[in-house]
Motif scaffolding. Structure first.
Motif, short mmCIF file in Angstrom:
data_model
loop_
_atom_site.label_atom_id
_atom_site.label_comp_id
_atom_site.label_asym_id
_atom_site.label_seq_id
_atom_site.Cartn_x
_atom_site.Cartn_y
_atom_site.Cartn_z
N LYS A 25 0.13 -8.27 4.70
CA LYS A 25 -1.12 -8.01 3.99
C LYS A 25 -2.20 -7.51 4.95
O LYS A 25 -2.99 -6.62 4.60
CB LYS A 25 -1.60 -9.29 3.27
CG LYS A 25 -0.72 -9.67 2.08
CD LYS A 25 -1.26 -10.93 1.40
CE LYS A 25 -0.40 -11.28 0.18
NZ LYS A 25 -0.87 -12.52 -0.49
N TYR A 26 -2.21 -8.06 6.15
CA TYR A 26 -3.20 -7.61 7.13
C TYR A 26 -2.95 -6.15 7.53
O TYR A 26 -3.89 -5.36 7.63
CB TYR A 26 -3.16 -8.50 8.37
CG TYR A 26 -4.10 -8.03 9.45
CD1 TYR A 26 -5.47 -8.28 9.38
CD2 TYR A 26 -3.62 -7.32 10.55
CE1 TYR A 26 -6.34 -7.83 10.36
CE2 TYR A 26 -4.48 -6.86 11.53
CZ TYR A 26 -5.83 -7.12 11.44
OH TYR A 26 -6.69 -6.66 12.42
N GLN A 41 -6.08 1.14 5.80
CA GLN A 41 -7.09 1.92 5.08
C GLN A 41 -8.17 2.46 6.02
O GLN A 41 -8.84 3.46 5.70
CB GLN A 41 -7.74 1.05 4.00
CG GLN A 41 -8.54 -0.13 4.51
CD GLN A 41 -9.07 -0.99 3.40
OE1 GLN A 41 -9.64 -0.48 2.44
NE2 GLN A 41 -8.91 -2.29 3.51
N TRP A 58 -4.04 -3.90 4.77
CA TRP A 58 -5.50 -3.81 4.74
C TRP A 58 -6.02 -2.93 5.89
O TRP A 58 -6.90 -2.10 5.70
CB TRP A 58 -6.10 -5.22 4.86
CG TRP A 58 -7.59 -5.23 5.08
CD1 TRP A 58 -8.57 -5.06 4.14
CD2 TRP A 58 -8.26 -5.40 6.33
NE1 TRP A 58 -9.81 -5.12 4.73
CE2 TRP A 58 -9.65 -5.34 6.07
CE3 TRP A 58 -7.83 -5.62 7.63
CZ2 TRP A 58 -10.60 -5.48 7.08
CZ3 TRP A 58 -8.77 -5.76 8.64
CH2 TRP A 58 -10.13 -5.68 8.36
N PHE A 59 -5.42 -3.09 7.07
CA PHE A 59 -5.89 -2.36 8.25
C PHE A 59 -5.63 -0.85 8.15
O PHE A 59 -6.41 -0.05 8.67
CB PHE A 59 -5.19 -2.92 9.50
CG PHE A 59 -5.65 -2.30 10.78
CD1 PHE A 59 -6.90 -2.61 11.31
CD2 PHE A 59 -4.84 -1.41 11.46
CE1 PHE A 59 -7.32 -2.02 12.50
CE2 PHE A 59 -5.26 -0.81 12.64
CZ PHE A 59 -6.50 -1.12 13.16
N ALA A 99 0.86 -1.20 0.00
CA ALA A 99 0.00 0.00 0.00
C ALA A 99 0.89 1.24 0.00
O ALA A 99 1.01 1.92 1.03
CB ALA A 99 -0.92 -0.02 1.21
#
Length: 262
Positions: free
Chosen positions: A252-253, A259, A256-257, A178
């Motif tokens: 990846k977590y 955002q 994702w978190f 990200a």
């Protein structure tokens, strides 16, 4: 150099388990905890310091295949954590003997860590410490009983160690997943390691301390404490191996978190 740095961090973290054993052995647990806190502080500070060094691997990564290059480098670093834990495990009997004498000297110095370090790093004391160097033998393990091992604590320590091992690395790697939230992802490493540290303090440290208290108060025996300490070190090793599995899912977590933090 970064791999060596991480190896030393995890060796120190592993050897910290020998301090309580030494304290119970010489009946000076309070003095032992002072030395234990110094070792833990050094290792936790060193773990925080690794972030700019490991981050430089991303800055210097080739433009092509950046993800694959960084992943391979970080997996080597995680492997160094496992190797450092193995070295700490092999040196455990040596450092139990060395720390036992260090704790006695600490009590004699009225709790002065600087005075202890000044005396401990003199040539005569270093030469004397060489006599205590020996690898684990079967006789060291023969009295241990698997019934003395708290299985739930063993599994919790595996998970906490895995999270602690990859906290910084997964957060940095998440910045590649990200890039628009790279700073947020990197800063998450402090939160992750902070939570792991709190879990260690809440779930692991009190249990081992109570076993050490029982030895000193003659409510328990030294073999039980030794069994629990060695199995906690073993769970640390398994945790560093589990870290290899959790590294990418953790990154990846985090990506994702982040955002939800924008």
């Amino acid at each position: 150099m970064i791999a060596l740095f991480i190896l030393i961090i995890h060796s120190i973290e592993t050897l910290a388990y020998s301090v309580r054993l030494s304290g119970a052995r010489v009946k000076l647990l309070a003095s032992a905890l002072s030395l234990f806190n110094v070792m833990v502080m050094v290792s936790r500070l060193a773990n925080m310091m690794q972030q700019p060094f490991t981050g430089s691997l991303i800055d210097n990564a080739p433009k092509e295949n950046t993800l694959e290059f960084v992943e391979s480098q970080y997996r080597i670093l995680i492997g160094s954590a496992a190797l450092g834990t193995i070295i700490g495990l092999l040196l455990l009997p040596t450092f139990i003997a060395v720390f036992s004498r260090a704790i006695i000297h600490l009590a004699g110095e009225r709790g002065s860590i600087p005075a202890l370090l000044k005396k401990g790093f003199t040539f005569s004391y270093l030469r004397r410490a060489k006599k205590h160097i020996h690898l684990p033998r079967y006789t060291y393990l023969k009295d241990m009983s698997w019934r003395d091992i708290p299985i739930k604590l063993f599994c919790i320590n595996i998970l906490i160690t895995a999270i602690y091992t990859i906290g910084v690395l997964s957060a940095l790697y998440a910045a590649l997943f990200a890039p628009e939230r790279a700073t947020t992802a990197v800063m998450a490493s402090g939160l992750i390691n902070g939570i792991a540290t709190i879990l260690l303090i809440v779930f692991i440290d009190p249990k081992i301390s109570i076993l050490a208290d029982d030895v000193i108060n003659k409510k328990g025996n030294y073999v039980t404490l030794k069994s629990a300490s060695i199995m906690m070190v073993t769970s640390r090793l398994l945790g560093t191996l589990l870290a290899q599995v959790l590294f990418i899912p953790g990154a990846k977590y985090i990506a994702w978190f982040t955002q939800f933090l924008m």
